[in-house]
Design an enzyme around this catalytic site. Structure first.
Site, PDB file in Angstrom:
ATOM      1  N   ARG A 298       0.582  -1.073   0.125  1.00 10.92           N
ATOM      2  CA  ARG A 298       0.372   0.218   0.359  1.00 10.92           C
ATOM      3  C   ARG A 298       0.278   1.253  -0.823  1.00 10.92           C
ATOM      4  O   ARG A 298       1.775   1.273   0.741  1.00 10.92           O
ATOM      5  CB  ARG A 298      -1.012   0.105   1.163  1.00 10.92           C
ATOM      6  CG  ARG A 298      -2.019  -1.245   1.217  1.00 10.92           C
ATOM      7  CD  ARG A 298      -3.125  -1.068   2.481  1.00 10.92           C
ATOM      8  NE  ARG A 298      -4.106  -2.418   2.111  1.00 10.92           N
ATOM      9  CZ  ARG A 298      -4.680  -2.827   1.537  1.00 10.92           C
ATOM     10  NH1 ARG A 298      -5.738  -1.824   0.367  1.00 10.92           N
ATOM     11  NH2 ARG A 298      -5.685  -3.666   1.088  1.00 10.92           N
ATOM     12  N   ASP A 299       0.450   2.193  -0.825  1.00 13.80           N
ATOM     13  CA  ASP A 299       0.480   3.529  -1.076  1.00 13.80           C
ATOM     14  C   ASP A 299       1.233   4.449   0.368  1.00 13.80           C
ATOM     15  O   ASP A 299       0.086   4.100   0.909  1.00 13.80           O
ATOM     16  CB  ASP A 299       1.046   4.258  -1.691  1.00 13.80           C
ATOM     17  CG  ASP A 299       1.854   5.752  -2.772  1.00 13.80           C
ATOM     18  OD1 ASP A 299       2.373   5.870  -3.220  1.00 13.80           O
ATOM     19  OD2 ASP A 299       1.436   6.151  -1.588  1.00 13.80           O
ATOM     20  N   ILE A 300       1.833   4.861   0.891  1.00 14.65           N
ATOM     21  CA  ILE A 300       2.260   5.175   2.492  1.00 14.65           C
ATOM     22  C   ILE A 300       0.684   7.149   2.536  1.00 14.65           C
ATOM     23  O   ILE A 300       0.926   7.568   3.552  1.00 14.65           O
ATOM     24  CB  ILE A 300       3.621   6.099   2.434  1.00 14.65           C
ATOM     25  CG1 ILE A 300       3.835   5.480   4.120  1.00 14.65           C
ATOM     26  CG2 ILE A 300       4.309   7.427   1.410  1.00 14.65           C
ATOM     27  CD1 ILE A 300       5.549   6.213   4.669  1.00 14.65           C
TER      28      ILE A 300
ATOM     29  N   ASN B 237       4.134   6.428 -13.672  1.00 17.73           N
ATOM     30  CA  ASN B 237       5.071   7.142 -14.055  1.00 17.73           C
ATOM     31  C   ASN B 237       6.324   7.718 -14.390  1.00 17.73           C
ATOM     32  O   ASN B 237       7.238   6.906 -14.070  1.00 17.73           O
ATOM     33  CB  ASN B 237       4.826   8.659 -12.767  1.00 17.73           C
ATOM     34  CG  ASN B 237       3.360   8.897 -12.260  1.00 17.73           C
ATOM     35  OD1 ASN B 237       2.285   9.037 -13.334  1.00 17.73           O
ATOM     36  ND2 ASN B 237       3.423   8.996 -10.825  1.00 17.73           N
TER      37      ASN B 237
ATOM     38  N   VAL C 209      10.885   8.674  -6.761  1.00 15.56           N
ATOM     39  CA  VAL C 209      10.993   7.021  -6.579  1.00 15.56           C
ATOM     40  C   VAL C 209      11.467   5.914  -7.790  1.00 15.56           C
ATOM     41  O   VAL C 209      10.835   6.447  -8.558  1.00 15.56           O
ATOM     42  CB  VAL C 209      10.244   6.007  -5.678  1.00 15.56           C
ATOM     43  CG1 VAL C 209      11.334   5.069  -5.287  1.00 15.56           C
ATOM     44  CG2 VAL C 209       9.616   7.111  -4.381  1.00 15.56           C
TER      45      VAL C 209
ATOM     46  N   HIS D 140       7.225   1.442 -10.597  1.00 14.68           N
ATOM     47  CA  HIS D 140       5.871   0.839 -10.061  1.00 14.68           C
ATOM     48  C   HIS D 140       5.041   1.327 -10.562  1.00 14.68           C
ATOM     49  O   HIS D 140       4.650   2.129 -11.138  1.00 14.68           O
ATOM     50  CB  HIS D 140       6.179   1.440  -8.385  1.00 14.68           C
ATOM     51  CG  HIS D 140       6.717   3.092  -9.000  1.00 14.68           C
ATOM     52  ND1 HIS D 140       7.786   3.550  -8.835  1.00 14.68           N
ATOM     53  CD2 HIS D 140       5.454   3.681  -8.282  1.00 14.68           C
ATOM     54  CE1 HIS D 140       7.913   5.196  -8.600  1.00 14.68           C
ATOM     55  NE2 HIS D 140       6.435   5.131  -8.082  1.00 14.68           N
TER      56      HIS D 140
ATOM     57  N   HIS E 289       1.227   2.079  -9.871  1.00 16.03           N
ATOM     58  CA  HIS E 289       0.424   2.653  -9.081  1.00 16.03           C
ATOM     59  C   HIS E 289      -1.235   1.379  -8.817  1.00 16.03           C
ATOM     60  O   HIS E 289      -1.298   2.233 -10.743  1.00 16.03           O
ATOM     61  CB  HIS E 289       0.176   3.950  -9.420  1.00 16.03           C
ATOM     62  CG  HIS E 289       1.331   5.131  -8.854  1.00 16.03           C
ATOM     63  ND1 HIS E 289       1.262   5.593  -7.150  1.00 16.03           N
ATOM     64  CD2 HIS E 289       2.311   5.210  -9.385  1.00 16.03           C
ATOM     65  CE1 HIS E 289       2.260   6.185  -7.629  1.00 16.03           C
ATOM     66  NE2 HIS E 289       2.368   6.030  -8.731  1.00 16.03           N
TER      67      HIS E 289
HETATM   68  P1  5GP Z   1       5.937   8.162  -8.185  1.00 17.48           P
HETATM   69  O1  5GP Z   1       5.613   9.761  -7.478  1.00 17.48           O
HETATM   70  O2  5GP Z   1       7.862   7.689  -8.082  1.00 17.48           O
HETATM   71  O3  5GP Z   1       5.327   7.789  -9.213  1.00 17.48           O
HETATM   72  O4  5GP Z   1       5.631   7.275  -6.416  1.00 17.48           O
HETATM   73  C1  5GP Z   1       6.117   7.237  -5.556  1.00 17.48           C
HETATM   74  C2  5GP Z   1       5.105   6.569  -4.403  1.00 17.48           C
HETATM   75  O5  5GP Z   1       6.079   5.737  -3.538  1.00 17.48           O
HETATM   76  C3  5GP Z   1       4.428   8.140  -3.860  1.00 17.48           C
HETATM   77  O6  5GP Z   1       2.708   7.382  -4.423  1.00 17.48           O
HETATM   78  C4  5GP Z   1       4.279   8.197  -2.532  1.00 17.48           C
HETATM   79  O7  5GP Z   1       3.784   8.093  -1.884  1.00 17.48           O
HETATM   80  C5  5GP Z   1       4.815   6.728  -2.392  1.00 17.48           C
HETATM   81  N1  5GP Z   1       5.909   6.408  -1.218  1.00 17.48           N
HETATM   82  C6  5GP Z   1       7.278   6.906  -1.097  1.00 17.48           C
HETATM   83  N2  5GP Z   1       7.923   6.718  -0.113  1.00 17.48           N
HETATM   84  C7  5GP Z   1       7.336   5.613   0.498  1.00 17.48           C
HETATM   85  C8  5GP Z   1       7.390   4.763   1.742  1.00 17.48           C
HETATM   86  O8  5GP Z   1       7.959   4.254   1.995  1.00 17.48           O
HETATM   87  N3  5GP Z   1       6.298   3.470   2.021  1.00 17.48           N
HETATM   88  C9  5GP Z   1       5.254   3.982   0.848  1.00 17.48           C
HETATM   89  N4  5GP Z   1       4.394   2.601   1.225  1.00 17.48           N
HETATM   90  N5  5GP Z   1       5.214   4.541  -0.105  1.00 17.48           N
HETATM   91  C10 5GP Z   1       5.892   5.397  -0.253  1.00 17.48           C
END
Ligand code: 5GP
Ligand code: ZN
Length: 116
Positions: free
Chosen positions: A31-33, A89, A98, A102, A104
């Site tokens: 799950r996303d944080i 993304n 990140v 990944h 979403h």
């Molecule tokens: P991006 O913006 O790179 O497409 O998505 C990165 C996602 O990783 C974001 O939705 C963010 O909330 C999630 N995220 C960042 N750090 C962590 C973490 O330590 N744990 C979890 N579960 N999600 C994270």
């Protein structure tokens, strides 16, 4: 960035806690944080790949597995029939923060299109 510094490599290795809801030999989903929908799950390959731009022809299997995982998760979360989004993304203009690919998986509410 090397694998040892990568947040999602650490989650995949169990070195950092996450709410893992799906796992296979090659992918893990948690799950996303900072969830943007009632269901917001991230599906990652266990092996480090930084961005979509870094994908090789030989990675087609892992990308396919990520989508099969998304389908299974949607069923588990009971959002499959209503509908959901499964997106990646790539780099700054898309908001990638990140740098370990990944997917979403977002659902449980009406999603708007086009995205912002
Ligand atoms: P991006 O913006 O790179 O497409 O998505 C990165 C996602 O990783 C974001 O939705 C963010 O909330 C999630 N995220 C960042 N750090 C962590 C973490 O330590 N744990 C979890 N579960 N999600 C994270
Ligand atoms: Zn990584």
């Amino acid at each position: 960035m090397t694998d040892s510094e990568c947040l999602f490599c650490k989650i995949a290795a169990g070195k950092i806690n996450a709410d893992v809801i799906y796992e296979s030999d090659d992918v893990v989903a948690f799950r996303d944080i900072n969830p943007q929908a009632p269901t917001h799950v991230l599906v990652i390959p266990k092996r480090h790949i930084s961005t979509i731009n870094d994908l090789k022809k030989s990675d087609s299997g892992i990308v396919g597995e990520m989508y099969i995982a998304a389908k299974e998760i949607a069923r588990q979360e009971d959002i499959a029939d209503d509908g959901y989004r499964a997106v990646m993304n790539c780099n700054a203009a898309a908001g990638q923060t990140v740098f370990h690919i990944h997917l979403h998986v977002l659902g449980g509410r009406q999603l708007t299109w086009p995205p912002g």
